[in-house]
Design an enzyme around this catalytic site. Structure first.
Site, PDB file in Angstrom:
ATOM      1  N   THR A  46      46.818  39.336  33.665  1.00 28.13           N
ATOM      2  CA  THR A  46      45.756  39.128  32.830  1.00 28.13           C
ATOM      3  C   THR A  46      45.592  40.410  32.127  1.00 28.13           C
ATOM      4  O   THR A  46      45.195  40.342  30.798  1.00 28.13           O
ATOM      5  CB  THR A  46      44.541  38.500  33.423  1.00 28.13           C
ATOM      6  OG1 THR A  46      44.839  37.512  34.314  1.00 28.13           O
ATOM      7  CG2 THR A  46      43.252  38.248  32.532  1.00 28.13           C
ATOM      8  N   TYR A 109      41.255  26.109  33.380  1.00 24.95           N
ATOM      9  CA  TYR A 109      40.754  25.226  32.436  1.00 24.95           C
ATOM     10  C   TYR A 109      40.919  23.673  33.026  1.00 24.95           C
ATOM     11  O   TYR A 109      40.048  23.014  32.834  1.00 24.95           O
ATOM     12  CB  TYR A 109      41.524  25.377  31.201  1.00 24.95           C
ATOM     13  CG  TYR A 109      41.038  24.607  30.041  1.00 24.95           C
ATOM     14  CD1 TYR A 109      39.749  24.874  29.490  1.00 24.95           C
ATOM     15  CD2 TYR A 109      41.531  23.359  29.315  1.00 24.95           C
ATOM     16  CE1 TYR A 109      39.348  24.208  28.367  1.00 24.95           C
ATOM     17  CE2 TYR A 109      40.768  22.505  28.541  1.00 24.95           C
ATOM     18  CZ  TYR A 109      39.757  22.965  27.999  1.00 24.95           C
ATOM     19  OH  TYR A 109      39.133  21.961  27.098  1.00 24.95           O
ATOM     20  N   TYR A 135      47.569  33.819  43.278  1.00 28.45           N
ATOM     21  CA  TYR A 135      46.214  34.584  42.206  1.00 28.45           C
ATOM     22  C   TYR A 135      44.993  33.788  42.341  1.00 28.45           C
ATOM     23  O   TYR A 135      45.328  32.720  41.286  1.00 28.45           O
ATOM     24  CB  TYR A 135      47.026  35.093  41.158  1.00 28.45           C
ATOM     25  CG  TYR A 135      45.773  36.099  40.183  1.00 28.45           C
ATOM     26  CD1 TYR A 135      44.791  36.506  40.842  1.00 28.45           C
ATOM     27  CD2 TYR A 135      46.103  36.096  38.955  1.00 28.45           C
ATOM     28  CE1 TYR A 135      43.781  37.364  40.266  1.00 28.45           C
ATOM     29  CE2 TYR A 135      45.345  37.082  38.063  1.00 28.45           C
ATOM     30  CZ  TYR A 135      44.183  37.600  38.696  1.00 28.45           C
ATOM     31  OH  TYR A 135      43.225  38.453  37.909  1.00 28.45           O
ATOM     32  N   ARG A 140      37.955  33.315  35.944  1.00 26.61           N
ATOM     33  CA  ARG A 140      38.633  33.144  34.767  1.00 26.61           C
ATOM     34  C   ARG A 140      39.297  31.419  34.888  1.00 26.61           C
ATOM     35  O   ARG A 140      39.646  30.826  33.850  1.00 26.61           O
ATOM     36  CB  ARG A 140      39.860  33.835  34.690  1.00 26.61           C
ATOM     37  CG  ARG A 140      39.311  35.351  34.285  1.00 26.61           C
ATOM     38  CD  ARG A 140      40.501  36.235  34.139  1.00 26.61           C
ATOM     39  NE  ARG A 140      40.307  37.546  33.907  1.00 26.61           N
ATOM     40  CZ  ARG A 140      40.112  38.277  32.566  1.00 26.61           C
ATOM     41  NH1 ARG A 140      40.191  37.269  31.405  1.00 26.61           N
ATOM     42  NH2 ARG A 140      39.837  39.093  32.237  1.00 26.61           N
ATOM     43  N   LYS A 164      46.505  37.423  45.718  1.00 26.30           N
ATOM     44  CA  LYS A 164      45.888  38.342  45.305  1.00 26.30           C
ATOM     45  C   LYS A 164      44.393  37.641  45.222  1.00 26.30           C
ATOM     46  O   LYS A 164      43.941  36.759  44.416  1.00 26.30           O
ATOM     47  CB  LYS A 164      46.113  38.582  43.756  1.00 26.30           C
ATOM     48  CG  LYS A 164      45.344  39.586  42.926  1.00 26.30           C
ATOM     49  CD  LYS A 164      45.653  39.768  41.508  1.00 26.30           C
ATOM     50  CE  LYS A 164      44.606  40.877  40.924  1.00 26.30           C
ATOM     51  NZ  LYS A 164      44.884  40.943  39.313  1.00 26.30           N
ATOM     52  N   ILE A 206      45.651  44.876  43.704  1.00 22.47           N
ATOM     53  CA  ILE A 206      46.220  44.715  42.366  1.00 22.47           C
ATOM     54  C   ILE A 206      45.218  45.154  41.621  1.00 22.47           C
ATOM     55  O   ILE A 206      44.127  44.374  41.252  1.00 22.47           O
ATOM     56  CB  ILE A 206      46.967  43.647  42.028  1.00 22.47           C
ATOM     57  CG1 ILE A 206      48.204  43.444  43.234  1.00 22.47           C
ATOM     58  CG2 ILE A 206      47.512  43.364  40.693  1.00 22.47           C
ATOM     59  CD1 ILE A 206      48.848  42.037  42.779  1.00 22.47           C
TER      60      ILE A 206
END
Length: 292
Positions: A46, A109, A135, A140, A164, A206
């Site tokens: 990202t 989304y 992840y 997000r 992550k 990360i």
């Protein structure tokens, strides 16, 4: 999978003033990480603004990082999305020979159910020739990959080796550490709670802030993994204000402002992102000077 323990950084994509990819700056940033103790590099996450890169630019970024790294550190490649078929197709056709693992974000989304998330990663696992780092970043994606779903995936697919975890929820992170198979790696994706996650049993991070302050943050992670909590928290509190600042007006605008202050690249981002305002840029520059 010791290659993905310790401090990984989510590399930015530096741009010139004309918004083209600045490959020379990217090489400098890769060397800056290696010279200051980072353990592995994450490409096209990202923070790389991958969503606004063309296919040709993504190839350019990969080639530049692979060449600059020159096999010195393990590399992780971001391959994820909300179109399961497209993700699996890329995993099948892309040359992954330079990479140790794939970082794959939970679908955004679409807002899938937990079963939908499981079925997505089932397809990803079956398509991937490399180990997979899940992840989870609900801020997000608009959906939270719950610990039970992660544990189910970890038990069912040998090549799903890590997560992550970036929900910003230390209790959820602890549940993952408690319930996941012993060899499954829980990696922090939230800079502010990296140290408590490591002290609770996580294997590293990360990071975004580590990209700007690699020595201090990687030292903190190492001390945390050695259970030297007091020394590690001294470094945590040294960087805590900077962590707040780099996310105050969005990522990667904040970390690019750090890099501009360090003289490593411009602070240019692509729309719909915009660079940080003058007040925040001044505060970031002041912090960089203070750290020295």
């Amino acid at each position: 999978m010791q290659a993905i323990t310790g401090t990984g950084v989510a590399l930015i994509t530096p741009f010139k003033q004309d918004f083209s990819v600045d490959t020379e700056a990217l090489k400098k940033i890769v060397n800056y990480q290696i010279d200051n103790g980072i353990d592995y590099l994450v490409v096209l996450g990202t923070t790389a603004e991958a969503a606004t890169l063309t296919a040709e630019e993504r190839e350019l970024v990969i080639t530049t990082v692979v060449e600059a790294n020159n096999k010195r550190l393990p590399l992780v490649l971001g391959i994820g999305g909300n179109n399961t078929a497209a993700v699996t197709e890329e995993l099948k056709i892309r040359d992954l020979s330079a990479f140790t693992a794939v970082l794959s974000v939970s679908p955004y989304y679409n807002k899938p159910t937990q079963e939908g998330i499981y079925q997505h990663f089932k397809m990803v696992a079956e398509a991937s020739p490399l180990p997979i780092i899940l992840y989870n970043v609900p801020g997000r994606t608009a959906s939270n990959m719950l610990p039970d779903t992660v544990v189910r995936l970890a038990k069912d697919f040998d090549n799903i080796v890590a997560i992550k975890e970036a929900a910003g929820d230390i209790v959820q992170a602890m549940k993952l550490i408690q319930k996941a198979p012993k060899d499954f790696l829980v990696i922090s994706g939230d800079d502010m709670i990296t140290l408590p996650m490591i002290l609770a049993g996580g294997v590293g991070v990360i990071s975004v802030i580590a990209e700007g302050f690699p020595k201090q943050f990687s030292d903190m992670v190492r001390l945390g993994r050695e259970k030297k909590a007091d020394e590690a928290y001294t470094l945590h509190y040294l960087l805590a204000d900077a962590i707040d600042m780099i996310f105050e007006q969005g990522n990667p605008a904040g970390i690019k402002s750090v890099f501009k202050s360090l003289g490593l690249c411009e602070d240019v981002v692509r729309l719909p992102l915009v660079k940080v305002n003058e007040d925040l840029a001044d505060r970031i520059e002041g912090f960089v000077k203070k750290i020295g």
